[in-house]
Design an enzyme around this catalytic site. Structure first.
Site, PDB file in Angstrom:
ATOM      1  CG  ASP A   1      13.922  19.954  48.666  1.00 34.06           C
ATOM      2  OD1 ASP A   1      14.827  20.380  47.919  1.00 34.06           O
ATOM      3  OD2 ASP A   1      13.669  20.483  49.759  1.00 34.06           O
TER       4      ASP A   1
HETATM    5  C1  BGC Z   1      16.137  22.815  49.655  1.00 29.65           C
HETATM    6  C2  BGC Z   1      15.216  23.483  48.668  1.00 29.65           C
HETATM    7  C3  BGC Z   1      16.019  24.019  47.504  1.00 29.65           C
HETATM    8  C4  BGC Z   1      16.776  22.874  46.876  1.00 29.65           C
HETATM    9  C5  BGC Z   1      17.571  23.271  45.650  1.00 29.65           C
HETATM   10  C6  BGC Z   1      17.063  21.811  48.991  1.00 29.65           C
HETATM   11  O1  BGC Z   1      18.030  21.341  49.860  1.00 29.65           O
HETATM   12  O2  BGC Z   1      15.364  22.184  50.656  1.00 29.65           O
HETATM   13  O3  BGC Z   1      14.493  24.497  49.295  1.00 29.65           O
HETATM   14  O4  BGC Z   1      15.170  24.628  46.582  1.00 29.65           O
HETATM   15  O5  BGC Z   1      17.672  22.348  47.835  1.00 29.65           O
HETATM   16  O6  BGC Z   1      18.658  24.039  45.954  1.00 29.65           O
END
Ligand code: BGC
Length: 753
Positions: free
Chosen positions: A311
């Site tokens: 993530d």
């Molecule tokens: C979130 C994810 C997301 C990623 C990319 C993160 O902060 O937890 O769910 O896919 O950002 O935008």
């Protein structure tokens, strides 16, 4: 081969070379042609460029040609802003190396993607296409209801079609890969991200997960309009303490296996291309550092052959979480745990050479990780079709079929929670007062995570109601108040509208920005001002219909006290107004049922239907100050039709572990309105080596039942699959003995022999 022949071997092959009988000029000419032909054949396309070759051979060939730098860049994902300000490589677009593995793509302009991709394909040594990822969560431009709402449809086809539309719009704009579906089973509505998932039940989430993966990827990701999916957040992120984001979670191995992992396993079985690691700390080990989850479970036990992306900054955050001393150690831990691609924090690209020199990671691991990423790129067909056709928006977005799918999804997702005195559907009314902060609103319906969703595309409830009742009733409107705050200056106008009308429809709740990532709330209440508004409307004595909206279960005590009917619409997406108006008028018949319990109040959280039984029965052990019952339980939802269930029958009362059994129930629509009914089948194992929930959902089905007609619903029971359980190591067991099959309010016992 011929390229390597030496002069000597040539002379040996041609012993007549020095003879005077040969016409030297002719010979040299012929020799050069032969050499040319030979070298031409040696320049034939490398295996990795051969679309007809086996993907595994292509991967092996390509990895064999890559330098260490090229490999490390494949493991890196950078940000590609719009035109672009921000990325991991110092801002300017041209600073991003064209060998980069992936970009998070914040543009909806296929030309921007094509420009980057052209550099990757034409200006790099090997021409490896970039993978463009984006958060396409519940639609791209045509916005579907939030996933939690879609789950209330109890129709996996709604989820599949919504994901298919999202894939079509996203891919036409240059997206290859969505960070969706989120399959975190969630039981704490204070957590803002409950909107992104499919509710509180592991089985339902598993079914919807498979539908979403199918919708995005189809049967073959390389086909036009398909994109790669990504299950997130692996695993147990929703167990966040006190409903906060990014925090510690306490998850036992048993709960991990019986609650949080099943949807991920279902998604892997459905062929999902990728998974995303999670931010949270699981009982002392951050999810993004968990070798157990990322390698032992995912790759060894489940044999997933795609890749895991971290993530956003999750690797760097291992420092904050107290697991790594610095970025280098964080990279080492995350990579050794099993994260192949580093999202946004550049720790792999900055540290891998040193880590390799120090023997903390190996070239074998790097090759394996690169192979996994390339496998997804090959399966997507990116090497053959790296570019996106640049079509006008009108050919890509908001197509009639997409809008129809969005409207249907919204209709099926709304849940009728109350309908006292049959106030709904609204027939024979002359004047409708449409009030509340969501009455004339376009923004809130597309909620959080709306990708390229544009509020201007959204049908407001006011527009929907005005069109719905054109020529039949007058719709007068006044907002009354905002979502929050203490400005009651609009109350009088709203009350005046109510007095002038036959019925008041008050559209209220949480706004679209109050849910999603980093939007936890300490209470699930609706702000006081809105509760005061509905009380003032009730005081007019007119029938009050509450249309409630939110991205999480909310506290509806005050609404219930003041409304004759409640239609919960969640955040229904682009077609909100048409869906809501059709449901209120009776053109559509509500059929949604809750996929997540609505607590009586915040103090009941966590409350969910499949708790394990308690030591003492009766009221003991519960709260003294509030009821023990939720406001609206899991699976609850009304219809304008009336259904009656027949006696449940089972095909036998005994079954062998490898045998088969089925249960059936016939449901009759005893009303004069066609309607859809969802039948939920539960099981219970009353005595077991590991205690089991009082009820476990094992199957569900939704069918249209015409007025006065009946439909039979059947639950085919595979004893190991449906009655068995997993232990804390993920091993599946089936005990002999009694099991209970439940449907509606009926229970029948069967025995596994
Ligand atoms: C979130 C994810 C997301 C990623 C990319 C993160 O902060 O937890 O769910 O896919 O950002 O935008």
């Amino acid at each position: 081969m011929l390229e390597n022949l030496t002069y000597q071997t040539i002379t040996l092959s041609f012993p007549f070379l020095n003879t005077k009988f040969i016409n030297m000029k002719k010979f040299i000419y012929t020799f050069l042609i032969l050499l040319g032909a030979a070298s031409c054949s040696s320049e034939k396309e490398p295996v990795y460029k051969d679309a007809a070759a086996d993907i595994e051979d292509r991967i092996e060939d390509l990895v064999g040609r890559m330098t260490l730098d090229e490999k490390i860049l494949q493991l890196t994902q950078s940000i590609l802003g719009v035109n672009t300000v921000e990325n991991n490589f110092g801002g300017a677009l041209d600073k991003i190396p064209s060998e980069i593995g992936s970009l998070i793509y914040f543009s909806d302009d296929a030309a921007a993607r094509n420009a980057m991709q052209k550099k990757a394909m034409e200006e790099t040594r090997l021409g490896i296409p970039i993978l463009f990822g984006h958060d396409v969560i519940h639609g791209y431009r045509t916005i579907m209801p939030v996933p939690l709402a879609q789950a209330c449809s109890w129709d996996p086809e709604i989820v599949r079609l919504g994901s298919e539309v999202a894939a079509q719009e996203a891919s036409s704009s240059g997206v290859d890969w969505t960070f969706s579906p989120m399959v975190d089973v969630a039981r704490d509505p204070r957590w803002g991200r409950v909107m992104e998932g499919y509710g509180e039940d592991p089985y339902a989430t598993s079914v919807y997960c498979q539908a979403a993966v199918k919708g995005y990827q189809g049967d073959d990701m390389s086909q036009e309009s398909r994109i790669a999916a990504c299950l997130k957040h692996f695993a147990g992120y929703a167990a966040s303490e006190a409903g906060m984001d990014y925090v510690y979670t306490e998850i036992s191995d048993q709960t991990l296996w019986d609650t949080y992992l099943p949807p991920f396993e279902a998604g892997v079985n459905a062929g999902v291309a990728t998974l995303m690691s999670a931010f949270h700390n699981i009982s002392g080990t951050p999810a993004s550092a968990s070798h157990y989850l990322l390698t032992e479970v995912l790759k060894e036990k489940w044999q997933h052959d795609g890749f895991v992306v971290s993530d956003w900054d999750a690797i760097k955050q291992l420092i904050n979480q107290g697991m790594a001393a610095d970025g280098k150690e964080a990279a080492e831990i995350a990579f050794n745990a099993g994260i192949e691609m580093d999202m946004a924090d550049n720790l792999y690209s900055e540290n891998f050479k040193e880590l390799l020199d120090e023997g903390k990671i190996s070239m074998k691991q790097i090759d394996e990780a690169v192979s996994r990423i390339l496998r997804v790129k090959f399966r997507l067909g990116l090497f053959e079709n790296p570019f996106t056709e640049e079509k006008p928006e009108s050919e890509r977005y908001l197509l009639p079929r997409s809008l129809e799918i969005a409207e249907n999804a919204a209709v099926e997702s709304c849940v009728l929670l109350k309908n006292e005195g049959g106030v709904l559907p609204l027939k024979d009314v002359k004047t409708i007062a449409l009030v509340g902060p969501i009455a004339d609103n376009q923004w809130e319906h597309i909620s959080n995570w709306h990708a390229r969703g544009n509020h201007e595309d959204v049908i407001s409830i006011l527009q929907g109601m005005t069109e719905e009742y054109k020529g039949q009733a007058r719709v007068i409107t006044a907002p009354g108040c905002d979502f929050d705050g203490d400005d009651k200056s609009g109350f009088n106008e709203a009350v005046r509208a109510a007095r002038a009308a036959d019925v008041v429809v008050v559209c209220m709740g949480h706004n679209g920005g109050w849910c999603g990532e980093n939007h936890s709330r300490s209470t699930i209440e609706i702000p006081q001002i809105q509760e005061d508004l509905i009380a003032a409307l009730k005081a007019t004595g007119k029938p009050v219909v509450a249309v409630t909206s939110s991205g999480r279960p909310i506290d509806l005590r005050e609404v219930d006290a003041n409304a004759d009917a409640i239609l919960h619409i969640w955040h229904p997406g682009t077609r909100a107004g048409y869906a809501v108006a059709g449901l209120l008028s009776g053109r559509y018949n509500p059929s949604g049922k809750l996929a997540m319990t609505f607590p009586y109040s915040t103090g009941q959280i966590p409350i969910y239907y499949n708790r394990r039984p308690r030591a003492r029965t009766g009221d003991q052990g519960f709260y003294e100050d509030i009821t023990n019952e939720p406001m609206y339980p899991f699976g609850y939802g009304l219809s304008y039709s009336k259904f009656e269930y027949s006696q449940m029958t089972v095909s036998a009362d005994k079954v062998a572990a490898d045998g088969k059994l089925y249960a059936e129930v016939t449901v009759k629509n005893v009303s004069d309105i066609d309607g859809k009914e969802v039948v939920h089948w539960y099981i219970n194992d009353p005595y077991s080596r590991i205690t089991r929930p009082a009820k476990e959902l094992k199957f569900f089905e939704k069918k249209l039942i015409k007025a006065g007609e009946s439909e039979t619903f059947r639950f085919e029971i595979d004893p190991m699959r449906d009655l068995g359980y997993v232990n804390s190591k993920g091993e599946k067991y089936l005990d002999k003995g009694e099991y209970r099959i439940m449907v509606g309010d009926q229970t029948v016992s069967v025995n596994v022999i």
